[in-house]
Write an enzyme that holds these catalytic residues in place. Structure first.
Site, PDB file in Angstrom:
ATOM      1  N   ASP A 118     -14.063  -5.528  -2.979  1.00 13.23           N
ATOM      2  CA  ASP A 118     -14.026  -5.428  -1.514  1.00 13.23           C
ATOM      3  C   ASP A 118     -15.383  -5.892  -1.003  1.00 13.23           C
ATOM      4  O   ASP A 118     -16.401  -5.236  -1.238  1.00 13.23           O
ATOM      5  CB  ASP A 118     -13.770  -3.983  -1.075  1.00 13.23           C
ATOM      6  CG  ASP A 118     -12.357  -3.523  -1.405  1.00 13.23           C
ATOM      7  OD1 ASP A 118     -11.509  -4.385  -1.730  1.00 13.23           O
ATOM      8  OD2 ASP A 118     -12.093  -2.307  -1.357  1.00 13.23           O
ATOM      9  N   ASP A 172       0.876  -1.172   0.000  1.00 11.61           N
ATOM     10  CA  ASP A 172       0.000   0.000   0.000  1.00 11.61           C
ATOM     11  C   ASP A 172       0.908   1.215   0.000  1.00 11.61           C
ATOM     12  O   ASP A 172       1.760   1.359   0.888  1.00 11.61           O
ATOM     13  CB  ASP A 172      -0.880   0.029   1.254  1.00 11.61           C
ATOM     14  CG  ASP A 172      -1.951  -1.061   1.234  1.00 11.61           C
ATOM     15  OD1 ASP A 172      -2.156  -1.673   0.168  1.00 11.61           O
ATOM     16  OD2 ASP A 172      -2.572  -1.290   2.279  1.00 11.61           O
TER      17      ASP A 172
END
Lengths: 256, 228
Positions: A131, A12
């Site tokens: 997600d 990330d």
């Protein structure tokens, strides 16, 4: 022996640094992305995934120079996601050296983007990130698609969505359990298995890895084609190679 | 003069290919080009391809590159990658399109009904990831690479050469399919050497050093009339 299951460290990235948070909040610095990428490459990572979680559009182009630098030194597939809104964004990332581009929120807002990008650049480079969050109880229980880093419910059934993305040309699915992400309690195996059985394209399991047994479970019980993890690698708990050796001892075919 | 021309016909990302060749051969001039003249003058040619084969054929023709590709495939060290392998054959099931016909045989899709492993688990299509590549002939491009080394694949179609003597390597998914072919100055692979770490970089280094016109007989098994 045939196709190996893939182990994919995830980076990330925000403002030029690798970070990791719990349930998308509380970020902790984990290093320089180019150095981190090289380290995982040396350890035998099968692919690398970069998620650009930069909030400010001013810093958006930083990811392009990071990918350029990584791609000149690391010769394994690179996937980049985060903030991909248009076919032009896909083009810019591929030109910077990404091999695959992951589309998440924008696919929900405009599913045709997936078809356009796959039509233009091929399904092999289009990953749809889903997600998913468990909703409802008992027979009503299912998974729903969330967007905007897990903050926004869409009302869309995750499995229906996965099938639709496959039909529109997605080459694989990066499936993250929002219930498990950052919790280190293991993948949502039911979710992973449901996707793997419903779809013909590869499924990357993501969200919740805290131990090497979780990685094994993701493949054997979740039937995932690849497993993605961040924090267990970032802070030196396990190397990619240790992970692969552990998985191999549990009967999983890996590239060593 | 360009040492290595990477043919660009607008289909996908060629940066990975050129970067990987520059990495193994920093002394060489590597040019990503859609100019047939540059391809004609290059010493070696890499012919990549991504996406769907009908689109690749159309875009190649739209740029007037067919003649330069065929010319290179007939007389220069020539490396086909992925769809760049598939396009060398007679035809593909993908869009029922004709290929360049430089190699005999066709391109087929992984048949849905066959995609089950020995334990009864479903195998996904595309075939994506690292698979073992078993070498079925000696060849300068395999130099220093152990048979069974893993390379990175991503494809839904595979080649079925009509001339088995041109098969240089094969993989299992779940059945055996040819993933590398060799014929004279042509070497072409289904996997992506530019994304295949050490083994892939070694193959690219072997390619830029390959002299197929000199002493072919010593290096490869004789190849009977595989072309023209």
């Amino acid at each position: 022996m045939g196709l190996a299951k893939r182990i994919i460290p995830c980076l990330d990235v925000t403002a030029g640094r690798v970070v990791k948070g719990v349930n998308f909040v509380g970020l902790r610095d984990a290093g320089d992305p180019v150095e981190v990428a090289r380290r995982y490459d040396d350890q035998g990572a099968d692919e690398l995934t970069f998620l650009d979680i930069t909030a400010s559009s001013d810093d958006r182009d930083l990811i392009l120079s990071i990918i350029e630098e990584v791609a000149a030194q690391v010769f394994i597939p690179l996937t980049v996601g985060g903030g991909v809104r248009a076919v032009e964004d896909v083009r810019r990332l591929l030109n910077a050296g990404a091999d695959k581009v992951s589309i998440n929120t924008a696919a929900v807002q405009n599913p045709r983007l997936v078809a356009e990008a796959a039509g233009r650049y091929g399904s092999q480079c289009i990953v749809v990130a889903v997600d998913a969050k468990r909703v409802g109880e008992g027979p009503e229980a299912h998974w729903e698609v969330f967007t905007h880093g897990g903050r926004k419910a869409t009302g869309i059934d995750a499995l229906d969505w996965g099938r639709k993305m496959e039909a529109l040309g997605a080459g694989e699915i990066l499936l993250t359990s929002m219930d498990r992400d950052g919790t280190r309690s293991g993948f949502d195996l039911e979710l992973t298995c449901a996707f793997s059985e419903a779809l013909d394209i590869p499924i990357i399991a993501s969200g919740g890895v805290g131990t090497l047994d979780h990685m094994v479970d993701g493949i054997i019980k979740g039937r995932a084609d690849a497993v993605l993890a961040a924090s267990i690698f970032h802070y030196g708990e396990f190397t990619v190679r240790q992970t692969k050796e552990y998985m191999a001892r549990h009967g999983i075919e890996v590239r060593l | 003069m360009t040492d290595v021309a990477v043919i660009d016909y607008g289909m996908g990302n060629l940066r990975s290919v050129s970067k990987a060749i520059e990495h193994v051969a920093p002394q060489l001039e590597v040019t990503v080009t859609s100019d047939p003249e540059v391809v004609m003058r290059a010493s070696r040619v890499v012919f990549p391809g991504q996406g769907a084969m009908p689109d690749c054929m159309r875009e190649m023709d739209a740029r007037g590159l067919r003649e330069a590709v065929v010319d290179a495939a007939r007389r220069k060290p020539f490396l086909g990658i992925c769809i760049g392998l598939q396009m060398l054959f007679d035809s593909s099931e993908e869009g029922d399109v004709a290929g360049l016909g430089l190699l005999r045989g066709k391109v087929r899709r992984f048949p849905h009904d066959a995609m089950v492993d020995a334990n009864g688990n479903k195998l996904k299509v595309p075939h994506m990831g690292w698979n073992e590549v078993h070498q079925s002939m000696q060849h300068p491009l395999w130099e220093g690479i152990a048979s069974g080394s893993r390379f990175y694949f991503v494809h839904s179609y595979f080649t079925e050469p009509a001339e088995p003597q041109s098969i240089a390597g094969y993989s299992l998914y779940p059945f055996s399919f040819s993933c590398a072919v060799a014929s004279g100055n042509i070497f072409a692979v289904q996997f992506h050497p530019e994304k295949s770490h050490t083994a892939g970089l070694r193959m690219l280094a072997n390619f830029v050093a390959w002299q197929p016109m000199a002493g072919v007989a010593g290096d490869t098994r004789p190849l009977a009339g595989a072309m023209r």
